[in-house]
Write an enzyme that holds these catalytic residues in place. Structure first.
Site, PDB file in Angstrom:
ATOM      1  N   ASP A 146       0.870  -1.166   0.000  1.00  0.00           N
ATOM      2  CA  ASP A 146       0.000   0.000   0.000  1.00  0.00           C
ATOM      3  C   ASP A 146       0.913   1.225   0.000  1.00  0.00           C
ATOM      4  O   ASP A 146       2.117   1.118   0.285  1.00  0.00           O
ATOM      5  CB  ASP A 146      -0.893  -0.022   1.243  1.00  0.00           C
ATOM      6  CG  ASP A 146      -1.816   1.176   1.332  1.00  0.00           C
ATOM      7  OD1 ASP A 146      -2.315   1.637   0.295  1.00  0.00           O
ATOM      8  OD2 ASP A 146      -2.025   1.664   2.463  1.00  0.00           O
TER       9      ASP A 146
ATOM     10  N   ASP B 153      -0.216   5.108   0.889  1.00  0.00           N
ATOM     11  CA  ASP B 153      -0.518   6.079   1.941  1.00  0.00           C
ATOM     12  C   ASP B 153      -0.491   5.396   3.305  1.00  0.00           C
ATOM     13  O   ASP B 153      -1.213   4.431   3.556  1.00  0.00           O
ATOM     14  CB  ASP B 153      -1.899   6.703   1.725  1.00  0.00           C
ATOM     15  CG  ASP B 153      -1.955   7.544   0.460  1.00  0.00           C
ATOM     16  OD1 ASP B 153      -1.144   8.470   0.327  1.00  0.00           O
ATOM     17  OD2 ASP B 153      -2.814   7.269  -0.404  1.00  0.00           O
TER      18      ASP B 153
END
Length: 226
Positions: free
Chosen positions: A15, A17
């Site tokens: 991922d 953020d």
């Protein structure tokens, strides 16, 4: 022989953020400002409602929750522009050791980014961190039908990598992200973000929880999970 020395994990998917860059708060601050400009407020419950959603989903959710009479596309554009402009102005909001950990892992493993962020934001983040061009695959949830907690973005990343979902290790920081990874049939490592911690239940659902990304060793993680 599988990548990474035959451990059973063939690829690592990150991922973005909250894992590589400490940017979850930037999204939240952009939405706070957007709401305030329209005489509205943006709450923690509102933040939770858009966590992991793709741009189509979160812009519609913002319109509904803020009771706005303006197109979703305008809402999306305003938030994306605010976050991208902040990257250009301030550089990447760093997480200690995260970029170095990604570089280390990418030497030995095929890697991908599978992010809920708009592609312009992903590109700005990768440029600001110096990671542009490092990953074999970069996928935004805007490129699939559904955002997290649905598994679409992770399944698409695995497809583009040419790796079976069960041979992928995902690194996440949010409950919806962990749910997406597990729904895709992947092993999931949770690295809780300190600025915006994951919702309750994320640690219990993840296969492994690490305090920091620098602690990640995919082969050791697999042994721990096994």
């Amino acid at each position: 022989m599988t990548a990474g020395g035959g451990s059973g994990i063939e690829a690592v998917i990150f991922d973005l953020d909250g894992v590589i860059v400490d940017s979850e708060i930037w999204w939240d601050e952009a939405r706070h400002e957007f709401a305030a400009q329209r005489g509205r407020s943006w709450s923690e419950a509102d933040r939770a409602a858009v966590m992991g959603a793709n741009s189509r989903q979160w812009s519609a959710t913002m319109r509904e929750r803020l009771d706005l009479d303006e197109p979703d596309t305008r809402i999306e554009r305003a938030i994306v522009d605010a976050v991208v402009e902040r990257y250009h102005r301030e550089g990447a909001p760093g997480i200690p050791g995260a970029v170095e950990a990604v570089r280390r892992i990418a030497v030995a493993w095929p890697t991908a980014v599978a992010s809920s962020a708009h592609r312009e934001v992903i590109d700005a983040a990768l440029q600001a961190t110096g990671l542009a061009g490092l990953f074999r695959v970069v996928v935004s949830s805007d490129e699939v039908e559904r955002g997290k907690p649905e598994p679409d973005v992770y399944l698409e990343a695995a497809r583009r990598l040419g790796v079976e979902p069960g041979a992928c290790l995902v690194v996440e920081d949010s409950l919806n992200g962990v749910k997406a990874a597990k729904a895709a049939g992947m092993t999931c490592v949770l690295v809780p973000n300190k600025t915006i911690p994951p919702a309750r239940g994320a640690a219990e659902l993840a296969d492994v929880v690490l305090e920091r990304l620098t602690d990640l060793d995919p082969k050791a993680t697999l042994r721990t999970h096994a």
